[in-house]
Motif scaffolding. Structure first.
Motif: not given
Length: 299
Positions: A71-73, A80-81, A118-121, A227-228
């Motif tokens: 859900x965050x992604x 986030x990014x 990881x992809x979102x940082x 990220x998704x």
């Protein structure tokens, strides 16, 4: 980062971990470097309890809550990014492990969540172990959210809006909203120094909302989709014989883009993410919010 006992309690205290159907689950509430610790990894079992929960202590600027590992992604990945790109520290908290989802299992979803982080940082990603499909705004659940807010002392909290068709999403919004306030009350909740974040941004899922603000995610939209896609078990796979879901539909990623373009068009950019804030925002200088095109006062 280290794994430490729940403050103020001894080993006799029994605190729920990740409810699931597998024999052994990864220690999702520990940072990745701690998963191999004997104090962490060996405590996971079928619907087990953990006598010494592992607790990440990192302080962050922003704490983002998601009902499930994707859900965050999907709903706030662009925010986030953008925040990370601007130098803010952001942590992620999954309220459940997604173990009751139609597709994927707890191990798979944990691994996908870590890859998405990881992809979102994200500085870290934790799982509070609430029941997937059974999130409740009760005292034990609020105490878990209060504790995570006090541990990480965020300035800003992000959570689902409380008008979602999925009961886990709508209940999560109310749960986090109430816990944010109560985290600042010294005599309420688990042991720990009181801390109340300044505000909460609420993100919608599929519902169309009248946003309080829209974040320009044009420059990071492709990174958000990557990220998704980390949550491959939930997405469309040609030839799959698994049960269909909305997220697994062939056009789901196109829907995400259409939604981002809809909200982006409202502020004159290609892609946007909408957020709702309870009450008015305090702004000392309104010029940065309107100068050089639309910008969020938070960024």
């Amino acid at each position: 980062m280290t794994c430490v006992p729940w403050p103020g309690h001894g080993a006799a205290v029994r605190t729920p971990c990740w409810p699931g159907s597998l024999t052994r689950l990864p220690a999702a509430i520990c940072p990745p470097t701690d998963v191999t610790s004997s104090r962490c990894a060996d405590r996971w079992s079928r619907r087990s309890t953990c006598s010494t929960p592992c607790r990440n202590q990192a302080m962050v600027d922003v704490l983002v809550f998601g009902p499930h590992p994707d859900d965050i992604e999907i709903c706030a990945g662009g925010l986030v990014l953008t925040l990370v790109e601007r130098g803010y520290t952001v942590g992620g908290v999954d309220l459940t492990g997604g173990e009751s989802g139609t597709r994927g299992d707890a191990h798979t979803r944990h691994a996908e969540g870590q890859r998405g982080a990881e992809l979102l940082g994200l500085s870290f990603r934790e799982c509070l172990g609430l029941a997937d499909g059974g999130i409740r705004n009760d005292e034990p659940s609020r105490d878990l959210v209060i504790d995570v807010i006090r541990r990480h002392t965020p300035r800003l909290v992000v959570a689902p809006v409380a008008i979602d068709h999925h009961p886990d999403h709508s209940r999560s919004g109310v749960l986090v909203k109430e816990a944010r306030f109560l985290a600042g009350c010294a005599r309420i909740g688990p042991p720990g120094a009181p801390h109340r974040p300044g505000r909460t941004l609420f993100y919608p899922s599929r519902e169309l909302v009248e946003p309080s603000l829209i974040v320009d995610i044009s420059d990071v939209f492709d990174a958000k989709l990557r990220a998704v896609r980390a949550h491959a078990s939930q997405l469309h796979a040609a030839g799959s014989d698994e049960l269909p879901t909305m997220i697994a539909s062939e056009g789901f990623l196109t829907m995400i883009e259409a939604r981002a373009r809809h909200y982006g068009a409202q502020i004159g950019v290609t892609h946007g993410e909408p957020f709702v804030v309870d009450g008015p925002l305090a702004v000392n200088d309104p010029v940065p919010a309107v100068r050089d095109g639309p910008q969020s006062v938070f960024l």
